[in-house]
Design a protein around this motif. Structure first.
Motif, PDB file in Angstrom:
ATOM      1  N   ARG A 392      -6.229 -25.786   3.099  1.00 38.96           N
ATOM      2  CA  ARG A 392      -7.378 -24.895   3.190  1.00 38.96           C
ATOM      3  C   ARG A 392      -8.606 -25.613   2.640  1.00 38.96           C
ATOM      4  O   ARG A 392      -8.509 -26.396   1.697  1.00 38.96           O
ATOM      5  CB  ARG A 392      -7.108 -23.638   2.358  1.00 38.96           C
ATOM      6  CG  ARG A 392      -8.285 -22.685   2.269  1.00 38.96           C
ATOM      7  CD  ARG A 392      -8.001 -21.579   1.285  1.00 38.96           C
ATOM      8  NE  ARG A 392      -9.183 -20.752   1.087  1.00 38.96           N
ATOM      9  CZ  ARG A 392      -9.339 -19.909   0.072  1.00 38.96           C
ATOM     10  NH1 ARG A 392      -8.397 -19.784  -0.825  1.00 38.96           N
ATOM     11  NH2 ARG A 392     -10.430 -19.185  -0.029  1.00 38.96           N
ATOM     12  N   ARG A 419      -7.660 -12.001   6.034  1.00 40.47           N
ATOM     13  CA  ARG A 419      -6.584 -12.638   5.269  1.00 40.47           C
ATOM     14  C   ARG A 419      -5.546 -11.603   4.860  1.00 40.47           C
ATOM     15  O   ARG A 419      -4.339 -11.828   4.940  1.00 40.47           O
ATOM     16  CB  ARG A 419      -7.183 -13.326   4.041  1.00 40.47           C
ATOM     17  CG  ARG A 419      -6.206 -14.186   3.270  1.00 40.47           C
ATOM     18  CD  ARG A 419      -6.900 -14.901   2.097  1.00 40.47           C
ATOM     19  NE  ARG A 419      -7.913 -15.820   2.591  1.00 40.47           N
ATOM     20  CZ  ARG A 419      -9.213 -15.702   2.337  1.00 40.47           C
ATOM     21  NH1 ARG A 419      -9.656 -14.702   1.583  1.00 40.47           N
ATOM     22  NH2 ARG A 419     -10.076 -16.580   2.810  1.00 40.47           N
ATOM     23  N   CYS A 423      -1.518 -11.333   6.150  1.00 39.59           N
ATOM     24  CA  CYS A 423      -0.384 -11.186   5.232  1.00 39.59           C
ATOM     25  C   CYS A 423       0.489  -9.989   5.619  1.00 39.59           C
ATOM     26  O   CYS A 423       1.714 -10.046   5.554  1.00 39.59           O
ATOM     27  CB  CYS A 423      -0.892 -11.029   3.801  1.00 39.59           C
ATOM     28  SG  CYS A 423      -1.348 -12.586   3.022  1.00 39.59           S
ATOM     29  N   GLN A 434      -3.787 -15.039  -0.606  1.00 32.62           N
ATOM     30  CA  GLN A 434      -4.014 -16.443  -0.282  1.00 32.62           C
ATOM     31  C   GLN A 434      -2.788 -16.985   0.440  1.00 32.62           C
ATOM     32  O   GLN A 434      -1.695 -17.028  -0.121  1.00 32.62           O
ATOM     33  CB  GLN A 434      -4.278 -17.261  -1.556  1.00 32.62           C
ATOM     34  CG  GLN A 434      -5.537 -16.840  -2.300  1.00 32.62           C
ATOM     35  CD  GLN A 434      -6.789 -17.029  -1.489  1.00 32.62           C
ATOM     36  OE1 GLN A 434      -6.866 -17.913  -0.642  1.00 32.62           O
ATOM     37  NE2 GLN A 434      -7.779 -16.182  -1.712  1.00 32.62           N
ATOM     38  N   PHE A 466      -6.737 -17.514  12.516  1.00 34.29           N
ATOM     39  CA  PHE A 466      -7.076 -17.430  11.098  1.00 34.29           C
ATOM     40  C   PHE A 466      -6.740 -18.731  10.374  1.00 34.29           C
ATOM     41  O   PHE A 466      -7.511 -19.190   9.520  1.00 34.29           O
ATOM     42  CB  PHE A 466      -6.331 -16.269  10.438  1.00 34.29           C
ATOM     43  CG  PHE A 466      -6.623 -16.155   8.968  1.00 34.29           C
ATOM     44  CD1 PHE A 466      -7.832 -15.628   8.544  1.00 34.29           C
ATOM     45  CD2 PHE A 466      -5.722 -16.611   8.021  1.00 34.29           C
ATOM     46  CE1 PHE A 466      -8.133 -15.542   7.185  1.00 34.29           C
ATOM     47  CE2 PHE A 466      -6.017 -16.529   6.671  1.00 34.29           C
ATOM     48  CZ  PHE A 466      -7.217 -15.987   6.254  1.00 34.29           C
ATOM     49  N   GLU A 470      -9.291 -20.984   8.115  1.00 34.83           N
ATOM     50  CA  GLU A 470      -9.053 -21.342   6.718  1.00 34.83           C
ATOM     51  C   GLU A 470      -9.109 -22.844   6.489  1.00 34.83           C
ATOM     52  O   GLU A 470      -9.465 -23.307   5.403  1.00 34.83           O
ATOM     53  CB  GLU A 470      -7.682 -20.821   6.261  1.00 34.83           C
ATOM     54  CG  GLU A 470      -7.618 -19.327   6.050  1.00 34.83           C
ATOM     55  CD  GLU A 470      -8.281 -18.893   4.747  1.00 34.83           C
ATOM     56  OE1 GLU A 470      -7.573 -18.652   3.757  1.00 34.83           O
ATOM     57  OE2 GLU A 470      -9.528 -18.801   4.745  1.00 34.83           O
TER      58      GLU A 470
END
Length: 573
Positions: A392, A419, A423, A434, A466, A470
């Motif tokens: 990242r 984010r 998840c 994260q 995504f 990142e």
């Protein structure tokens, strides 16, 4: 209807600085002159005279019944006096005459004039706002007049809580903004004790350290509390200059905080977690030494407590060594023959031979299955497994103001929301959501691949997009290309903030910005002004202070895709 101002010429001897002028300083300090710096405007006035009338109101004195007090135009007045002292001649001075009875209106006019021309200091703003407050203006009315927030008005009025020696030291630039703002939270005795310490050669706490000094320990703000505020029996320090108030009694805070942590730990145990481990204050939880395990798999909860009162509950972990022992027991296969030899079936070279052929066959067959390849690609992007190393971009900066501006930006808020959604798609519990960790991935590639296989194409593409967002490298040509190709609009995501203006220091570039937002004549007039003054012109234009046509949508040329340069050299990125 407001009465129009009278325009006339009056003799220089009939003018004096009004007590209501926000820059009026009746006394000198430490032997310094009260006369303002005139270098930037005196040459122009010598050559062309006064081009803009002074704002005055009738203020007769004991010696002069026809005297006028200057509400706005103090520096121009001193320029005329300087010309006379040099032996020059000054004729009638052009003035606009206000109503003599409205003190509040005069103070407003002085502040507006000075804000538009020379940015006032916080202490000068305090003096001016305090005068308006004493004339009956409410905080909301003061804020409305000058196009600022009520919070800013409260902040400036709070400077009145300082003892005189602190006010003087701040006015003399001996104390910085962050420190003086923290001192507004202190009692009069604390202020005196701090100044006594400041007057010696010993270490004196400033800024954030000062906030900790005021509370007798660390600086802990109220949003860190896990407990209802009524459970805290100490004092709260009101911080008008920060985001949150702070606890004055650290021992009483920790007493209430520890009780709340204990209650939460008991709730976790009742909910079926194997155990809850509470770490020492200030000790970091080393996730890389732990394996993720669900509640049903015997996972524990680890409580990390920061020195600043912050508490994180890390759910679903156990030490890696313990996890390995459990996995070995669960996956151990019974021997077909207890007396069979433990010698491996294949030698090392034979194992390598078979493995390489298996690898080639799997890769060749994967060519025929792009959907499976897509999912395996995304699994590698998430876990950096095998021959992949994906990191990242952490957007590192040494500037706290830059980090704060970025964290609060619309773009970062959108990324944070996505984010969390990713998840949830992967059914992972991620601390602060994260997916990428600094040292190693917490995820197993086979597990991620298995989850992706069962997802539809749109969900997989969403996760892949995504991952790319990142890991997109900062300060690369790809950033500009992506923004241009996707039609990103800089102005929809960003407005010039304090962090931007704090870093903007080149006077020549600032003057080009003034020309861009205020026009050529204003830029020429401000050419020799300080960087601070030119920034204030830009801010006033954006806020619409002292101008008929505000420019709230103004952005610097750099804030576009592709960017533009102020010096005609193409893109600066």
């Amino acid at each position: 209807m407001t009465k129009p101002l009278d325009l006339k010429h009056v003799a220089l001897s009939d003018l004096h600085i009004s007590l209501l002028n926000m820059r009026h300083k009746p006394k000198t300090t430490k032997g310094r002159s009260n006369e303002p710096i005139l270098d930037d405007i005196l040459p122009s006035i010598r050559e062309r005279g006064i081009r803009q009338p002074l704002l005055v109101r009738p203020e007769p004195t004991k010696d002069n019944k026809n005297a006028y007090g200057i509400i706005a135009g103090r520096r121009r007045y001193f320029c005329l006096q300087a010309i006379v002292s040099e032996g020059g001649e000054v004729g009638g001075v052009p003035v606009c005459i206000m109503n003599a009875d409205d003190d509040a209106q005069a103070i407003e006019a002085s502040i507006i004039e000075n804000m538009a021309r020379l940015a006032p200091t916080p202490m000068e703003q305090h003096t001016a706002f305090d005068k308006l407050s004493k004339k009956g203006k409410t905080i909301a009315e003061i804020a409305s007049v000058f196009g600022i927030t009520t919070r800013m008005v409260k902040q400036r009025l709070a400077l009145g809580q300082l003892i005189p020696v602190l006010k003087q030291a701040y006015t003399d630039s001996e104390i910085d903004n962050e420190t003086i703002f923290a001192l507004t939270m202190a009692t009069k005795k604390q202020q005196k004790d701090w100044f006594d310490l400041f007057s010696t050669d010993e270490y004196t706490p400033t800024g954030e350290q000062l906030k900790a000094w005021l509370s007798g320990g660390g600086c802990i703000t109220v949003e860190k509390a896990l407990f209802p505020m009524e459970d805290y029996k100490g004092t709260i320090l009101t911080d008008l200059f920060g985001e949150h108030d702070q606890f004055a009694d650290i021992e009483k805070f920790w007493s209430a905080q520890n009780a709340a942590i204990s209650v939460q730990a008991d709730e976790y145990k009742k909910d079926g977690w194997r155990d809850v481990f509470v770490g020492d204050i200030g000790r970091h939880f080393p996730r890389y030494d732990y394996a993720q395990r669900t509640k049903e798999q015997g996972g524990n909860v680890y409580v990390q407590i920061g020195d600043n009162g912050d508490v994180h509950f890390h759910e679903g972990f156990m030490p890696k060594e313990e996890a390995k022992r459990i996995d070995a027991i669960l996956h151990k296969k019974p021997d077909a023959d207890s007396n069979a030899s433990n010698r491996p079936e294949m030698s090392g070279p034979l194992l390598e031979y078979m493995s390489l052929h298996r690898h080639s066959i799997a890769r060749a067959h994967l060519l025929k299955h792009p959907k499976i390849a897509l999912r395996l690609t995304v699994a590698h992007m998430l876990t950096s497994s095998g021959n992949w190393k994906v990191e990242r971009d952490y957007q590192r900066t040494s500037k706290e103001s830059t980090d704060l501006s970025l964290t609060n930006s619309r773009a970062e808020q959108e990324l944070a929301t996505e984010r969390q959604a990713i998840c949830e798609l992967l059914e992972y519990r991620c601390e602060h959501f994260q997916l990428y960790q600094r040292y190693s991935s917490p995820f197993n590639i086979e597990d991620v691949f298995g989850r992706l296989i069962n997802m539809d194409d749109n969900s997989v593409m969403r996760i892949m997009t995504f991952c790319m967002c990142e890991t997109l490298k900062n300060e690369s040509g790809a950033v500009e290309a992506v923004a241009v190709l996707t039609g990103a609009k800089f102005e929809e995501y960003w407005v010039p903030d304090d962090g931007f203006f704090d870093l903007l220091r080149d006077k020549s570039v600032l003057n080009l910005m003034v020309k861009d937002i205020a026009g050529k004549s204003t830029a020429e007039y401000a050419l020799t002004d300080t960087a601070k003054s030119q920034k204030q012109i830009i801010l006033n234009r954006i806020a619409g202070q002292g101008v008929e046509n505000p420019s709230p949508n103004w952005r610097p040329k750099w804030a576009s895709f592709p960017s533009q340069s102020y010096r005609g050299k193409g893109s600066v990125f």
